[in-house]
Write a protein that holds these residues in place. Structure first.
Motif, PDB file in Angstrom:
ATOM      1  N   PRO A   1       0.787  -1.230   0.000  1.00 55.94           N
ATOM      2  CA  PRO A   1       0.000   0.000   0.000  1.00 55.94           C
ATOM      3  C   PRO A   1       0.823   1.287   0.000  1.00 55.94           C
ATOM      4  O   PRO A   1       0.307   2.341  -0.364  1.00 55.94           O
ATOM      5  N   ASP A   2       2.101   1.217   0.422  1.00 60.75           N
ATOM      6  CA  ASP A   2       2.916   2.432   0.477  1.00 60.75           C
ATOM      7  C   ASP A   2       4.401   2.060   0.449  1.00 60.75           C
ATOM      8  O   ASP A   2       4.765   0.886   0.425  1.00 60.75           O
TER       9      ASP A   2
ATOM     10  N   ALA B   1       5.654  -0.289   3.180  1.00 65.97           N
ATOM     11  CA  ALA B   1       5.375  -1.714   2.952  1.00 65.97           C
ATOM     12  C   ALA B   1       6.396  -2.311   1.985  1.00 65.97           C
ATOM     13  O   ALA B   1       6.827  -3.456   2.156  1.00 65.97           O
ATOM     14  N   THR B   2       6.780  -1.532   0.985  1.00 61.15           N
ATOM     15  CA  THR B   2       7.809  -1.989   0.040  1.00 61.15           C
ATOM     16  C   THR B   2       9.123  -2.201   0.773  1.00 61.15           C
ATOM     17  O   THR B   2       9.798  -3.213   0.604  1.00 61.15           O
ATOM     18  N   GLN B   3       9.487  -1.243   1.618  1.00 63.84           N
ATOM     19  CA  GLN B   3      10.722  -1.369   2.381  1.00 63.84           C
ATOM     20  C   GLN B   3      10.639  -2.538   3.363  1.00 63.84           C
ATOM     21  O   GLN B   3      11.610  -3.271   3.552  1.00 63.84           O
TER      22      GLN B   3
ATOM     23  N   ASN C   1       4.721  -3.521  -9.700  1.00 63.60           N
ATOM     24  CA  ASN C   1       3.727  -2.902 -10.565  1.00 63.60           C
ATOM     25  C   ASN C   1       2.976  -1.824  -9.802  1.00 63.60           C
ATOM     26  O   ASN C   1       2.716  -1.961  -8.608  1.00 63.60           O
ATOM     27  N   TYR C   2       2.589  -0.783 -10.538  1.00 65.22           N
ATOM     28  CA  TYR C   2       1.739   0.258  -9.961  1.00 65.22           C
ATOM     29  C   TYR C   2       0.317  -0.253  -9.867  1.00 65.22           C
ATOM     30  O   TYR C   2      -0.180  -0.934 -10.751  1.00 65.22           O
ATOM     31  N   GLY C   3      -0.350   0.097  -8.794  1.00 68.84           N
ATOM     32  CA  GLY C   3      -1.764  -0.184  -8.640  1.00 68.84           C
ATOM     33  C   GLY C   3      -2.529   1.122  -8.614  1.00 68.84           C
ATOM     34  O   GLY C   3      -2.023   2.164  -9.028  1.00 68.84           O
ATOM     35  N   GLU C   4      -3.719   1.062  -8.096  1.00 70.48           N
ATOM     36  CA  GLU C   4      -4.543   2.258  -7.979  1.00 70.48           C
ATOM     37  C   GLU C   4      -4.112   3.081  -6.767  1.00 70.48           C
ATOM     38  O   GLU C   4      -3.582   2.556  -5.796  1.00 70.48           O
ATOM     39  N   ASN C   5      -4.334   4.380  -6.817  1.00 74.36           N
ATOM     40  CA  ASN C   5      -4.105   5.288  -5.686  1.00 74.36           C
ATOM     41  C   ASN C   5      -2.671   5.262  -5.161  1.00 74.36           C
ATOM     42  O   ASN C   5      -2.437   5.422  -3.969  1.00 74.36           O
ATOM     43  N   GLY C   6      -1.703   5.038  -6.037  1.00 75.73           N
ATOM     44  CA  GLY C   6      -0.302   5.083  -5.631  1.00 75.73           C
ATOM     45  C   GLY C   6       0.232   3.846  -4.952  1.00 75.73           C
ATOM     46  O   GLY C   6       1.393   3.807  -4.559  1.00 75.73           O
ATOM     47  N   ASN C   7      -0.600   2.823  -4.796  1.00 72.94           N
ATOM     48  CA  ASN C   7      -0.089   1.602  -4.175  1.00 72.94           C
ATOM     49  C   ASN C   7       0.624   0.762  -5.226  1.00 72.94           C
ATOM     50  O   ASN C   7       0.594   1.053  -6.406  1.00 72.94           O
TER      51      ASN C   7
END
Length: 150
Positions: free
Chosen positions: A7-8, A11-13, A127-133
């Motif tokens: 979601p942000d 979370a990626t980190q 991959n990019y999702g909706e709303n910047g996630n």
């Protein structure tokens, strides 16, 4: 294939931290995704998971950054500016085979530019999702990975 919702940036980190804490020397991570998709953020997390305190930045111009002060070394490569025929001359296999370097984790951004692959690796496509996630698609080839879908 495992898919993980991110979601942000945190979370990626955190995914990277988990990888850094669990992967062993000789692990290769092939990273794919558009500019800004979070490849470097993921590698920064891997570094944190390994206990590396140096600032981890994308080696776009230097090609390879080596971080040796963690639990095991981290070799961060960026092939963005190279063509596949230029990658061949880098002898990247020396990193995952531990030839002339201490075995560690090898993280390669823009891995789709590699004309050859190691025998085992994790392929992570951001991959990019909706709303910047974002979403991470993880494929393991001849290696094991324990993950929990989020």
């Amino acid at each position: 294939m495992t898919k993980i919702f991110l979601p942000d940036m945190e979370a990626t980190q955190q995914l990277g931290i988990t990888l850094g804490q669990t992967l062993t020397a000789g692990s290769v991570i092939l990273l794919e995704g558009d500019l800004g998709a979070g490849k470097t953020t993921l590698v920064q997390g891997i570094g944190k998971g390994l206990g590396i305190i140096d600032s981890i930045v994308s080696p776009t111009f230097t090609l390879i950054n080596e971080y040796r002060e963690g639990r095991i070394p981290l070799y961060h490569l960026d092939l963005y500016r190279l063509e596949p025929q230029e990658v061949t001359g880098l002898n990247l296999e020396s990193y995952w085979e531990g030839i002339e370097v201490i075995p560690g984790i090898v993280a390669i951004e823009w891995a789709e530019r590699m004309p050859y692959l190691p025998d085992s690796y994790l392929k992570i496509r951001l991959n990019y999702g909706e709303n910047g996630n974002r979403q991470a698609e993880i494929i393991t080839v001849n290696c094991e990975l324990s993950t929990t879908d989020n």
